[in-house]
Design a protein around this motif. Structure first.
Motif, PDB file in Angstrom:
ATOM      1  N   GLU A  92       0.815  -1.200   0.000  1.00 57.88           N
ATOM      2  CA  GLU A  92       0.000   0.000   0.000  1.00 57.88           C
ATOM      3  C   GLU A  92       0.857   1.261   0.000  1.00 57.88           C
ATOM      4  O   GLU A  92       1.954   1.278   0.554  1.00 57.88           O
ATOM      5  N   THR A  93       0.356   2.309  -0.627  1.00 61.44           N
ATOM      6  CA  THR A  93       1.002   3.618  -0.592  1.00 61.44           C
ATOM      7  C   THR A  93      -0.075   4.684  -0.406  1.00 61.44           C
ATOM      8  O   THR A  93      -1.279   4.405  -0.505  1.00 61.44           O
ATOM      9  N   LEU A  94       0.375   5.901  -0.172  1.00 64.35           N
ATOM     10  CA  LEU A  94      -0.561   7.012  -0.004  1.00 64.35           C
ATOM     11  C   LEU A  94      -1.269   7.367  -1.310  1.00 64.35           C
ATOM     12  O   LEU A  94      -2.208   8.147  -1.310  1.00 64.35           O
ATOM     13  N   ARG A  95      -0.796   6.801  -2.432  1.00 72.18           N
ATOM     14  CA  ARG A  95      -1.384   7.120  -3.734  1.00 72.18           C
ATOM     15  C   ARG A  95      -2.520   6.199  -4.127  1.00 72.18           C
ATOM     16  O   ARG A  95      -3.214   6.445  -5.107  1.00 72.18           O
ATOM     17  N   ASP A  96      -2.704   5.092  -3.412  1.00 73.67           N
ATOM     18  CA  ASP A  96      -3.672   4.081  -3.824  1.00 73.67           C
ATOM     19  C   ASP A  96      -5.107   4.543  -3.597  1.00 73.67           C
ATOM     20  O   ASP A  96      -5.448   5.057  -2.519  1.00 73.67           O
ATOM     21  N   TYR A  97      -5.945   4.352  -4.626  1.00 69.92           N
ATOM     22  CA  TYR A  97      -7.364   4.671  -4.489  1.00 69.92           C
ATOM     23  C   TYR A  97      -8.150   3.953  -5.576  1.00 69.92           C
ATOM     24  O   TYR A  97      -7.601   3.518  -6.589  1.00 69.92           O
ATOM     25  N   ASP A  98      -9.470   3.841  -5.346  1.00 76.15           N
ATOM     26  CA  ASP A  98     -10.386   3.290  -6.331  1.00 76.15           C
ATOM     27  C   ASP A  98     -11.260   4.424  -6.871  1.00 76.15           C
ATOM     28  O   ASP A  98     -11.838   5.187  -6.091  1.00 76.15           O
ATOM     29  N   PRO A  99     -11.365   4.568  -8.202  1.00 78.92           N
ATOM     30  CA  PRO A  99     -12.172   5.661  -8.772  1.00 78.92           C
ATOM     31  C   PRO A  99     -13.650   5.287  -8.893  1.00 78.92           C
ATOM     32  O   PRO A  99     -13.995   4.131  -9.151  1.00 78.92           O
ATOM     33  N   ILE A 100     -14.517   6.266  -8.691  1.00 81.12           N
ATOM     34  CA  ILE A 100     -15.957   6.111  -8.895  1.00 81.12           C
ATOM     35  C   ILE A 100     -16.402   7.197  -9.874  1.00 81.12           C
ATOM     36  O   ILE A 100     -16.334   8.388  -9.564  1.00 81.12           O
ATOM     37  N   ILE A 129     -14.622  12.260 -11.111  1.00 79.16           N
ATOM     38  CA  ILE A 129     -14.243  10.982 -10.514  1.00 79.16           C
ATOM     39  C   ILE A 129     -14.142  11.185  -9.009  1.00 79.16           C
ATOM     40  O   ILE A 129     -13.397  12.050  -8.536  1.00 79.16           O
ATOM     41  N   VAL A 130     -14.899  10.389  -8.268  1.00 84.15           N
ATOM     42  CA  VAL A 130     -14.822  10.425  -6.809  1.00 84.15           C
ATOM     43  C   VAL A 130     -13.767   9.412  -6.371  1.00 84.15           C
ATOM     44  O   VAL A 130     -13.743   8.265  -6.845  1.00 84.15           O
ATOM     45  N   ILE A 131     -12.877   9.855  -5.485  1.00 84.36           N
ATOM     46  CA  ILE A 131     -11.745   9.024  -5.061  1.00 84.36           C
ATOM     47  C   ILE A 131     -12.068   8.285  -3.768  1.00 84.36           C
ATOM     48  O   ILE A 131     -12.378   8.905  -2.739  1.00 84.36           O
ATOM     49  N   ASN A 132     -12.014   6.957  -3.836  1.00 84.72           N
ATOM     50  CA  ASN A 132     -12.180   6.131  -2.642  1.00 84.72           C
ATOM     51  C   ASN A 132     -10.798   5.659  -2.204  1.00 84.72           C
ATOM     52  O   ASN A 132     -10.245   4.715  -2.747  1.00 84.72           O
ATOM     53  N   ARG A 133     -10.210   6.366  -1.250  1.00 86.35           N
ATOM     54  CA  ARG A 133      -8.853   6.064  -0.797  1.00 86.35           C
ATOM     55  C   ARG A 133      -8.827   4.692  -0.135  1.00 86.35           C
ATOM     56  O   ARG A 133      -9.606   4.395   0.770  1.00 86.35           O
ATOM     57  N   THR A 134      -7.902   3.827  -0.582  1.00 86.89           N
ATOM     58  CA  THR A 134      -7.854   2.446  -0.092  1.00 86.89           C
ATOM     59  C   THR A 134      -7.036   2.286   1.182  1.00 86.89           C
ATOM     60  O   THR A 134      -7.303   1.397   1.977  1.00 86.89           O
ATOM     61  N   MET A 135      -6.031   3.151   1.390  1.00 87.00           N
ATOM     62  CA  MET A 135      -5.235   3.052   2.608  1.00 87.00           C
ATOM     63  C   MET A 135      -6.069   3.479   3.810  1.00 87.00           C
ATOM     64  O   MET A 135      -6.917   4.364   3.716  1.00 87.00           O
TER      65      MET A 135
END
Length: 293
Positions: free
Chosen positions: A111-119, A271-277
């Motif tokens: 994991e990194t601070l850059r990881d996210y899932d787009p909506i 695009i809504v960002i769903n942060r994974t971390m």
């Protein structure tokens, strides 16, 4: 004898003036057809003008076409240079991305601070009274949207989710005048400089980044991105470019004026960002009721 000639000249002058006035009045009155002398003069003048204008337009058009060709040639040459540079940058990014993945695999870092899932979402409403502050999108709780989620367009960050309902959400833009709206950011200088996006200059259409150390070396054109340390926004989202840097009102820090990457006025798809971390508790990162993201 001289007196006679003088009177004769005066009479001729007066008669000429009378005839001229009569002709002017005759030519100005409404008529269905022109007289044959008028038609002759008009046709002759038009014929001469057409003879002169054709070669003139041809010569002017020729030189204009040559100028356009020169401009097109220079633009094409510049675009080729940029394409060559872009290809080189794409190759470098690909290699760096590959090396980064290999290093993360070696270190077993997932994991990194850059990881996210787009909506993906679409703008369906905008209040004219808050045109530069709020938009409404067609995604809500049923789509996994939560409060404070970052929102971007293809060109950069535009804001965060302010409130949600079952099927829609309200987005608060970066151009809002809310003094509590803060975003932790990085100015990509020779040495990364941290600051906070605090406020928007609606006269200049520029974001304000404050609390920058006074000795920081910042130049016009440097990129500004999210730092990922505020607990909400992932690292690396484009905010904009620096256009000016000035001392703050106390002279202890610097304030950077940043041109946003995204257009806050014309927004259709987001695009809504769903942060994974795992996100830290914002209440543990702030004092009183200040909001820092």
């Amino acid at each position: 004898m001289p007196q006679f000639f003088l009177n004769k000249r005066l009479i001729i002058l007066l008669v000429s003036i009378i005839i001229l006035v009569a002709l002017i009045g005759f030519s100005l009155r409404d008529r269905e057809q022109l007289t044959w002398p008028e038609r002759f003069v008009k046709d002759s003048t038009g014929w001469v003008q057409s003879i002169v204008s054709r070669p003139t337009h041809f010569v002017a058009g020729f030189f204009e076409n040559v100028k356009d060709l020169r401009i097109t040639y220079n633009e094409n040459k510049e675009l080729k240079k940029r394409l060559d540079k872009l290809a080189s940058l794409e190759a470098q990014v690909h290699l760096l991305d590959k090396e980064n993945k290999e290093l993360r695999d070696i270190l077993d870092k997932k994991e990194t601070l850059r990881d996210y899932d787009p909506i993906q979402a679409t703008v369906i409403g905008r209040n004219p009274d808050h045109w530069h502050e709020m938009i409404i999108i067609n995604k809500g709780k049923v789509d996994g949207i939560k409060e404070n989620m970052p929102v971007i367009t293809a060109k950069g960050l535009i804001g965060k989710v302010k409130s949600i309902s079952q099927f829609t959400s309200t987005i608060q833009l970066l151009s809002t005048m809310d003094p509590k709206y803060r975003i932790s950011s990085i100015i990509q200088a020779d040495k990364e400089v941290f600051g906070l996006v605090e406020g928007y200059d609606d006269q200049k259409d520029l974001l304000l980044i404050k609390t920058i150390p006074y000795n920081a070396k910042i130049k016009k054109g440097q990129n500004v991105i999210t730092s990922g340390l505020g607990g909400v926004f992932p690292e690396g989202l484009v905010i904009g470019k620096v256009v000016d840097v000035v001392p703050d009102q106390y002279g202890l820090n610097l304030t950077a004026y940043v041109k946003p990457g995204a257009n806050f006025y014309d927004i259709e798809n987001v695009i809504v960002i769903n942060r994974t971390m795992v996100q830290p508790d914002v209440s543990e990162m702030i004092d009183d009721e200040e909001e820092e993201l």
